[in-house]
Design an enzyme around this catalytic site. Structure first.
Site, PDB file in Angstrom:
ATOM      1  N   ASP A 285       4.235  -2.626  -5.733  1.00  0.00           N
ATOM      2  CA  ASP A 285       4.463  -2.157  -4.707  1.00  0.00           C
ATOM      3  C   ASP A 285       6.392  -2.487  -4.094  1.00  0.00           C
ATOM      4  O   ASP A 285       6.295  -3.482  -5.031  1.00  0.00           O
ATOM      5  CB  ASP A 285       3.511  -2.948  -2.493  1.00  0.00           C
ATOM      6  CG  ASP A 285       4.236  -1.273  -1.464  1.00  0.00           C
ATOM      7  OD1 ASP A 285       3.104  -1.188  -0.655  1.00  0.00           O
ATOM      8  OD2 ASP A 285       5.083  -0.371  -1.921  1.00  0.00           O
TER       9      ASP A 285
HETATM   10  C1  GLC Z   1       6.740   1.374   0.733  1.00  0.00           C
HETATM   11  C2  GLC Z   1       4.864   1.163   0.875  1.00  0.00           C
HETATM   12  C3  GLC Z   1       4.291   1.867  -0.210  1.00  0.00           C
HETATM   13  C4  GLC Z   1       5.315   2.643  -0.656  1.00  0.00           C
HETATM   14  C5  GLC Z   1       6.060   2.276  -1.039  1.00  0.00           C
HETATM   15  C6  GLC Z   1       7.205   3.604  -2.202  1.00  0.00           C
HETATM   16  O1  GLC Z   1       6.758  -0.181   1.424  1.00  0.00           O
HETATM   17  O2  GLC Z   1       4.114  -0.175   0.896  1.00  0.00           O
HETATM   18  O3  GLC Z   1       2.577   2.146  -0.053  1.00  0.00           O
HETATM   19  O4  GLC Z   1       4.400   3.560  -1.490  1.00  0.00           O
HETATM   20  O5  GLC Z   1       6.250   1.224  -0.707  1.00  0.00           O
HETATM   21  O6  GLC Z   1       7.601   4.259  -0.939  1.00  0.00           O
END
Ligand code: GLC
Length: 745
Positions: A285
């Site tokens: 993430d």
């Molecule tokens: C965010 C979210 C995730 C998302 C990623 C990219 O913090 O937790 O669900 O896909 O970053 O935007």
């Protein structure tokens, strides 16, 4: 067709797909031999789009570093870049200016639509219509791929039993069985049947795993659940996603059993890649690797890189850990290059499967970009998904549906005139203020209504990134709204949450109407109790006052681009509401977390004394339970028949009759209770559902077949058990209402 010919065709298809697999593997082997260690590590690096706002090419700072790395072939993927023009700029550098010309893969959070926005996922799950949810994802993939995107970070499938957590809006609610079916539908929509097509995109099962159980519903908080909950509640949607061929998995910010998910070999290597045999890509993430330093399990990015790679995290999103440390770790023999080769192989394979090596520009077609976005089919599909997501919670005086000839209607509430909030918060590529508002939707039926805002909901900036500031003082609109309501025959009030009030980083300790809305509601009620309350929210709210005082309540969620038209169709009866709640609505926040799938405890009560599991000041029950939703007609359940089938399954059937005055859809639900087992089992669990349409007076026999998959459960070690014993079964219209029987296996 002669069976020999048919079998030849089937064998040929398998042979071709096996050949295609081998062909891709051989091309990857060949490429790996040519790649330097640095170039391999570059493939494991994903950066956020780094064109400077001022112009296309960053001239200094971190963005300049990223650009330099891109030019040296040291970036594998970019996120948050969309639109064929910008995607081409990036792809040109990767393909034409680097030594090996390996194409980039472009990721984006296409959560519930790209330009045409569909209901927020929790809302759309209320339709319990898997075909609709697959279709919405298909439409979104067509639009996103037309803008150069080949990978969405969706579907989010975190089971959650706590609506204080703002991210419940992204998922499919509190139940793993429903969550698994919905995840599969959405993945099939995004990925289609052929990932090499230019209108299909790779999906992403996220967040692996347990994020929905953040303590106290507070985002990014510690997750402390046992493996019994992990295997039986958290993992089923992910397991189903891997089984259906999801191409990527995103790990999570949260810790599990003391280890940050990104560094969890138990989750990523033992379960995901080991037991489940996942062959795709695990992406971290956003900076979840770097956050291990905050968690305190890594002192620096070098330790982050070592721990994450060893744990099975293949791609580093925005931690800058892999690019800066993995080469040194290999030199120091702290990590083996074979681990890097495995991750790079997975990433290259995804790019081959997407067809990016054969044509890096296959997703870059300006003509298609123009024709795909907001196309009529997508708009129509969005309207259909929206109206099927609406849940009728109460209609005790039968105010709804409104007559189309009705006069003298008051419409009150800032959300009734809001073209932005219905789009929800996870709409990265959407255009602001493009939703049909309630006012606009109602105008398609009548102009015999007057509108007053009553109270402004928020002050200041409304954005995905910034906290909302709610109006807590300005009541200047109350009088005009009361005056209008007093003279109206019916008052339609739309209250609830701003579109950016749920989603990431939006946890709340209170779940009532924000701002001065509750005050306004009570003021309006004091002059005219004939209120139709429309609740627009990204999560279950606490509606106890409304339920006590009002006769008509409709949960409209945030329904996307066609919100106003969908609500108006339900208000005026052109669509008979069929939605069912995918998440319990509590009576008070103090009851949370709560789920219908709870265990009996040793003192289920009720007892005459106080020594049983209850609150002295609140009921144990939700205000509106999981699976609940009314219709403008009524349905009767009868003739429950339970049999053992020849292939040793349990068949359960029931007859459902439309006993009301108009045609309608019903979600027939089947719940099981395993009465005695080697581990505690929930008092009931959803193990089947079917959405049916019945004309007035029509009856239909609905049949379910229960196999080991539905009858079994996981023990705390993750072993699947099917134990002999007695089961209660209920077939019904919600988790609390139906006809029951029992059987033994
Ligand atoms: C965010 C979210 C995730 C998302 C990623 C990219 O913090 O937790 O669900 O896909 O970053 O935007």
């Amino acid at each position: 067709m002669h069976y020999k010919k048919l079998s030849f065709i089937i064998i040929s298809i398998f042979a071709m797909s096996a050949f295609a697999e081998d062909y891709i593997d051989s091309r990857i082997d060949d490429l790996l031999t040519k790649m330097t260690l640095e170039e391999k590590i570059g493939q494991m690096t994903q950066y956020n789009g780094f064109w400077d706002a001022t112009g296309p090419m960053p001239s200094e700072g971190e963005n300049k570093n990223k650009l330099d790395q891109l030019k040296r072939g040291l970036v594998g993927s970019v996120l948050n870049v969309s639109g064929t023009k910008q995607v081409k700029e990036f792809q040109d550098i990767a393909v034409k200016q680097t030594r090996l010309g390996i194409p980039l893969i472009f990721g984006l959070d296409v959560i519930h639509g790209q330009k045409t926005i569909f209901p927020i996922p929790l809302g759309e799950t209320s339709s319990w219509d898997l075909e609709v949810m697959e279709r919405s994802a298909r439409d979104a993939a067509i639009e996103a791929s037309a803008m150069g995107i080949n990978w969405t970070f969706a579907p989010m499938m975190d089971v959650s039993i706590d609506p204080r957590w703002g991210r419940v809006m992204e998922g499919a609610g509190e139940d793993p069985y429903l969550g698994a079916k919905v995840a599969v539908a959405r993945i099939q929509g995004f990925q289609g049947k052929d990932l090499s097509r230019s209108d299909t995109i790779a999906a992403c099962a996220k967040h692996f795993a347990g994020y929905g159980f953040v303590t106290a519903g507070r985002d990014y908080n510690t997750v402390d659940i046992g493996t019994y909950t992990l295997y039986n509640t958290v993992l089923p949607p992910f397991k189903a996603s891997v089984a259906v061929g999801v191409k990527t998995v995103m790990n999570a910010f949260n810790t599990l059993n003391g280890t940050p998910s990104t560094a969890s070999a138990f989750l990523q290597r033992d379960i995901l890649k080991g037991q489940w045999g996942f062959q795709g890509v695990v992406v971290s993430d956003w900076a979840s690797g770097r956050e291990m330093i905050e968690h305190g399990t890594a002192k620096n990015l070098k330790e982050v890189a070592e721990q994450s790679l060893k744990a099975g995290s293949d791609m580093d999103m925005e931690s800058y850990a892999y690019n800066r440390n993995l080469a040194e770790l290999v030199t120091e023999k702290k990590v083996d290059e074979s681990l890097i080769n495995d991750s790079v192989r997975r990433i290259l394979k995804l790019k081959f499967e997407l067809g990016l090596f054969d044509n890096p520009y296959k997703y870059i077609n300006e003509k298609r970009e123009k024709s795909a976005l907001y196309n009529k089919k997508h708009i129509d599909d969005s309207l259909d998904a929206a109206r099927k997501s609406i849940v009728l919670l109460k209609n005790s005086n039968g105010i709804l549906p409104l007559s189309k000839k009705i006069k003298n209607v008051a419409v009150i509430g800032s959300l009734a005139n809001d073209k932005n909030s219905p789009l929800g918060s996870w709409r990265m590529a959407s255009d602001d203020n493009t939703a049909v508002s309630l006012i606009e939707g109602m105008s398609r039926y009548t102009n015999e209504f007057k509108y007053e805002q009553g109270v402004r909901l928020v002050d200041g900036k409304e954005s995905f990134f910034a906290p909302l500031v709610f109006n807590q003082t300005d009541r200047s609109g109350f009088d005009a709204a009361k005056k209008l309501a007093k003279s109206a025959d019916v008052v339609v009030m739309m209250l609830g949450e701003h579109g950016f009030q749920t989603g990431e980083g939006r946890s709340q300790a209170n779940l009532g109407f924000p701002g001065l809305q509750q005050e306004l509601l009570e003021e309006i009620y004091s002059v005219n109790p004939n209120i139709v309350l429309l609740v627009s929210s990204g999560r279950p709210l606490v509606l106890d006052w409304a339920d006590k005082h009002l006769s008509t309540i409709v949960q409209t969620w945030q329904l996307g681009s066609q919100s106003g038209h969908a609500i108006a169709q339900v208000l005026f009866g052109d669509y008979n509401p069929s939605g069912k709640l995918p998440m319990s609505f509590p009576r008070s926040v103090g009851q949370l977390p709560m789920t219908y799938r709870h265990f009996a405890t040793g003192r289920p009560g009720p007892n005459v004394d106080v020594f049983w599991s209850h609150y002295t000041d609140e009921s144990n029950d939700p205000l509106y339970p999981f699976g609940y939703g009314l219709s403008y007609t009524t349905f009767e359940y009868s003739k429950l028949i339970i049999n053992k089938t020849a292939n040793n399954k349990i068949s359960v059937s029931a007859e459902i009759t439309n006993t009301g005055t108009r045609e309608g859809e019903e979600v027939v639900q089947l719940y099981l209770h395993d009465k005695f087992a080697s581990f505690i089992r929930p008092v009931k669990e959803l193990k089947g559902f079917k959405k049916i349409q019945l004309k007035v007076g029509q009856s239909l026999n609905v049949k379910f077949e229960l196999s080991d998959e539905e009858l079994g459960f996981y023990n705390p070690e993750g072993k699947f058990l099917v134990e002999p014993g007695e089961f209660d079964v209920m077939v019904g219209t919600s988790s609390v209402s139906g006809i029951s029987g029992s059987f033994s296996i």
